[in-house]
Write a protein that holds these residues in place. Structure first.
Motif, PDB file in Angstrom:
ATOM      1  N   ALA A   2       0.833  -1.205   0.000  1.00  0.00           N
ATOM      2  CA  ALA A   2       0.000   0.000   0.000  1.00  0.00           C
ATOM      3  C   ALA A   2       0.869   1.257   0.000  1.00  0.00           C
ATOM      4  N   ASP A   3       0.489   2.256  -0.840  1.00  0.00           N
ATOM      5  CA  ASP A   3       1.306   3.462  -0.981  1.00  0.00           C
ATOM      6  C   ASP A   3       1.412   4.270   0.301  1.00  0.00           C
ATOM      7  N   ASP A   4       0.297   4.277   1.084  1.00  0.00           N
ATOM      8  CA  ASP A   4       0.288   5.135   2.268  1.00  0.00           C
ATOM      9  C   ASP A   4       0.911   4.466   3.490  1.00  0.00           C
ATOM     10  N   LEU A   5       1.515   3.313   3.326  1.00  0.00           N
ATOM     11  CA  LEU A   5       2.061   2.585   4.460  1.00  0.00           C
ATOM     12  C   LEU A   5       3.485   3.048   4.762  1.00  0.00           C
ATOM     13  N   LYS A   6       3.610   3.924   5.731  1.00  0.00           N
ATOM     14  CA  LYS A   6       4.934   4.424   6.105  1.00  0.00           C
ATOM     15  C   LYS A   6       5.264   3.893   7.503  1.00  0.00           C
ATOM     16  N   SER A  27       3.046  -8.285   3.168  1.00  0.00           N
ATOM     17  CA  SER A  27       2.739  -8.987   1.918  1.00  0.00           C
ATOM     18  C   SER A  27       1.232  -9.055   1.638  1.00  0.00           C
ATOM     19  N   VAL A  28       0.409  -8.874   2.676  1.00  0.00           N
ATOM     20  CA  VAL A  28      -1.043  -8.886   2.445  1.00  0.00           C
ATOM     21  C   VAL A  28      -1.673  -7.508   2.691  1.00  0.00           C
ATOM     22  N   ALA A  29      -0.838  -6.503   2.949  1.00  0.00           N
ATOM     23  CA  ALA A  29      -1.367  -5.174   3.304  1.00  0.00           C
ATOM     24  C   ALA A  29      -2.178  -4.551   2.178  1.00  0.00           C
ATOM     25  N   ASP A  30      -1.866  -4.892   0.927  1.00  0.00           N
ATOM     26  CA  ASP A  30      -2.602  -4.330  -0.203  1.00  0.00           C
ATOM     27  C   ASP A  30      -4.049  -4.795  -0.245  1.00  0.00           C
ATOM     28  N   LYS A  31      -4.271  -6.031   0.176  1.00  0.00           N
ATOM     29  CA  LYS A  31      -5.632  -6.570   0.059  1.00  0.00           C
ATOM     30  C   LYS A  31      -6.372  -6.627   1.391  1.00  0.00           C
ATOM     31  N   GLU A  33      -7.337  -4.449   4.800  1.00  0.00           N
ATOM     32  CA  GLU A  33      -7.289  -3.209   5.594  1.00  0.00           C
ATOM     33  C   GLU A  33      -6.843  -3.518   7.024  1.00  0.00           C
ATOM     34  N   MET A  34      -7.242  -4.688   7.513  1.00  0.00           N
ATOM     35  CA  MET A  34      -6.849  -5.086   8.875  1.00  0.00           C
ATOM     36  C   MET A  34      -5.335  -5.195   8.983  1.00  0.00           C
ATOM     37  N   ALA A  35      -4.734  -5.850   7.998  1.00  0.00           N
ATOM     38  CA  ALA A  35      -3.279  -6.023   8.022  1.00  0.00           C
ATOM     39  C   ALA A  35      -2.573  -4.667   7.944  1.00  0.00           C
ATOM     40  N   ARG A  36      -3.109  -3.806   7.083  1.00  0.00           N
ATOM     41  CA  ARG A  36      -2.487  -2.484   6.899  1.00  0.00           C
ATOM     42  C   ARG A  36      -2.565  -1.658   8.188  1.00  0.00           C
ATOM     43  N   ASP A  37      -3.752  -1.620   8.792  1.00  0.00           N
ATOM     44  CA  ASP A  37      -3.903  -0.824  10.013  1.00  0.00           C
ATOM     45  C   ASP A  37      -3.210  -1.471  11.209  1.00  0.00           C
ATOM     46  N   LEU A  38      -3.058  -2.773  11.156  1.00  0.00           N
ATOM     47  CA  LEU A  38      -2.293  -3.447  12.220  1.00  0.00           C
ATOM     48  C   LEU A  38      -0.856  -2.936  12.221  1.00  0.00           C
ATOM     49  N   LEU A  39      -0.263  -2.846  11.035  1.00  0.00           N
ATOM     50  CA  LEU A  39       1.116  -2.335  10.938  1.00  0.00           C
ATOM     51  C   LEU A  39       1.176  -0.860  11.330  1.00  0.00           C
ATOM     52  N   PHE A  79      -7.338   4.139  13.196  1.00  0.00           N
ATOM     53  CA  PHE A  79      -7.028   2.825  12.606  1.00  0.00           C
ATOM     54  C   PHE A  79      -8.313   1.980  12.534  1.00  0.00           C
ATOM     55  N   PRO A  80      -9.245   2.343  11.679  1.00  0.00           N
ATOM     56  CA  PRO A  80     -10.540   1.637  11.650  1.00  0.00           C
ATOM     57  C   PRO A  80     -10.415   0.156  11.300  1.00  0.00           C
ATOM     58  N   GLY A  81      -9.380  -0.199  10.569  1.00  0.00           N
ATOM     59  CA  GLY A  81      -9.217  -1.610  10.186  1.00  0.00           C
ATOM     60  C   GLY A  81      -9.044  -2.533  11.370  1.00  0.00           C
TER      61      GLY A  81
END
Lengths: 400, 70
Positions: A2-6, A27-31, A33-39, A79-81
């Protein structure tokens, strides 16, 4: 990705030669939202040096008091995910033997109802499914049970029993760990799903004293395979070791903790009456030595990790029990232990702490076992023990 | 059992053992541990009570917990 993942601080954990959970989740952050917001939430925790999780104590599935560990983000708007991020524990098969089909089915369900992230396996042994919302718990549970799965234990209940792979692959197994693990799971379904104890109670089953599941350090009741008769010796295989230049004195005889082995170039002898079944000699010469033929298990009680009070190691409570279906003798003992602990234990008191508090003598009397020398956990460190009752009786005898 | 749980709501977290002991104290030998286990099962399966976990497991009235997000 995901582009916004800093997440520069977390990405430090991707450096070095080791596998990284950060890489896995990315590796699953693109698909997801839970994984992305977890990070993202974890990165914020690293920045602020504090955690942002809230414990959820009431979420679960109908009828069960275990198997779901509730968790909410303390920053749901940011972090709604991960606003809800509950864990589901799935009862693993004995010995952690899965088919690819079964794993694929579980992962398809988890992609549908949860984050798609797992932990294989949790320290109790369960297959841990990380992150789902409250409204997805019942549908996921229904989908799992339709495929033949069930939730595992959590809270003050019997935790999911776990075992080594035992006779499925190991010739040292002194009983069928897989069968007994399944038996305990089925026999005690209420105790597994409906918390009724003072605190958690864990079973771990090891087929031999090598204890590949570390049962003696990690479970309230460790069921450790042992034999009662003599170690089996294959003299021809022993001769092969000698012929190949194996140094029996250095690697076996001198390493025996009780010095019960004598060996030379022609023969090996073991004084089995002094063997403490440490497995070292068998592990060094597996073709020449093997556990005896009269096999069963020792039952050890009381191990735990340092939560609430300090860590404890297990102590022998039954030196040898034959373990064959339907395991009635074992069930009877387990139920007596639970009943006495339930009646006299305190809240959040593990069985090992309970025995330390009430004393081994009181505990044995309570569950109806005779004291045995094998139950001695460690040498006495206080030399000032006065046998007042003994002296009183002797004095009375003298007077008479 | 339900009354005891309701009276303790917000004051004390009750465990299965607490309810069993309360029933034994009230009804003596006419009630067994097995009866109590069955009664708790009925309370939970009917949805009148739920299991909670805050350090140890307890039996509580259903409610929305403070930690829950929308």
């Amino acid at each position: 990705m995901a582009d916004d993942l800093k997440i520069p601080l977390l990405e430090e954990l991707e450096k070095g030669p080791w596998p990284s959970f950060v890489s896995d989740i990315k590796s699953v952050a693109d698909k997801s939202e839970m994984a992305r917001d977890l990070l993202r939430q974890l990165e914020k925790s690293y920045e602020d040096k504090r955690g942002y999780w809230k414990h959820g104590g009431l979420v679960g599935v109908l009828g069960y008091g275990g198997g779901v560990i509730g968790r909410y983000s303390a920053l749901p708007e940011e972090f709604p995910g991960v606003s809800h991020f509950h864990t589901m524990r799935v009862n693993q098969p004995s010995g952690w033997v899965y088919t690819s089909k079964a794993l694929n089915e579980i992962m398809d369900l988890w992609d549908e109802h949860g984050s798609g992230l797992t932990n294989m396996h949790g320290s109790t042994g369960d297959l841990v499914l990380l992150g789902t919302r409250t409204e997805e718990l019942e549908p996921m549970f229904q989908a799992l049970t339709q495929k033949g799965w069930d939730l595992g234990g959590s809270g003050s209940d019997m935790r999911t029993p776990s075992c080594c792979i035992g006779p499925a692959r190991c010739e040292w197994a002194c009983y069928d760990t897989l069968d007994l693990c399944y038996n305990l799971t089925q026999e005690y379904q209420d105790e597994l799903h409906r918390p009724m104890f003072n605190y958690k109670f864990k079973f771990k089953l090891a087929g031999c004293p090598n204890d590949c599941v570390a049962s003696q350090a990690r479970s309230d009741m460790a069921i450790v395979g042992v034999w009662k008769d003599e170690i089996q010796i294959d003299k021809d295989a022993y001769a092969e070791y000698i012929k190949d230049g194996f140094n029996v004195k250095e690697y076996v005889v001198d390493m025996c903790p009780t010095g019960c082995i004598t060996a030379d170039e022609n023969d090996i002898e073991i004084d089995d009456s002094n063997c403490v079944k440490c497995m070292h000699c068998i592990a060094r010469m597996p073709k020449a030595l093997a556990p005896g033929k009269e096999r069963g298990a020792a039952l050890c009680l009381g191990a735990k990790a340092p939560i609430v009070e300090g860590a404890l190691i297990a102590q022998v409570i039954v030196p040898f029990m034959k373990l064959e279906p339907p395991y009635e003798e074992l069930h009877d003992l387990i139920e007596r232990i639970w009943e006495f602990w339930d009646e006299h234990g305190k809240a959040r008191e593990r069985i090992g702490e309970f025995i330390e508090r009430v004393s081994l003598a009181t505990f044995l009397e309570g569950i109806g076992l005779e004291p045995l020398p094998q139950m001695v956990k460690q040498p006495r460190d206080n030399p000032y023990v006065f046998y007042e009752e003994y002296y009183a009786e002797e004095d009375e005898g003298e007077d008479a | 059992m339900y009354e005891i749980v309701a009276e303790s709501a917000g004051k004390k977290k009750l465990k299965a053992g607490d309810l069993t002991r309360a029933m034994t104290a009230k009804y003596g030998d006419s009630v067994s541990r097995k009866d109590c286990k069955a009664a708790i099962k009925q309370l939970i399966d009917s949805g009148r009570c739920v299991y909670g976990y805050y350090g140890g497991s307890s039996i509580e009235l259903p409610r929305t917990e403070g930690a829950a997000n929308e």
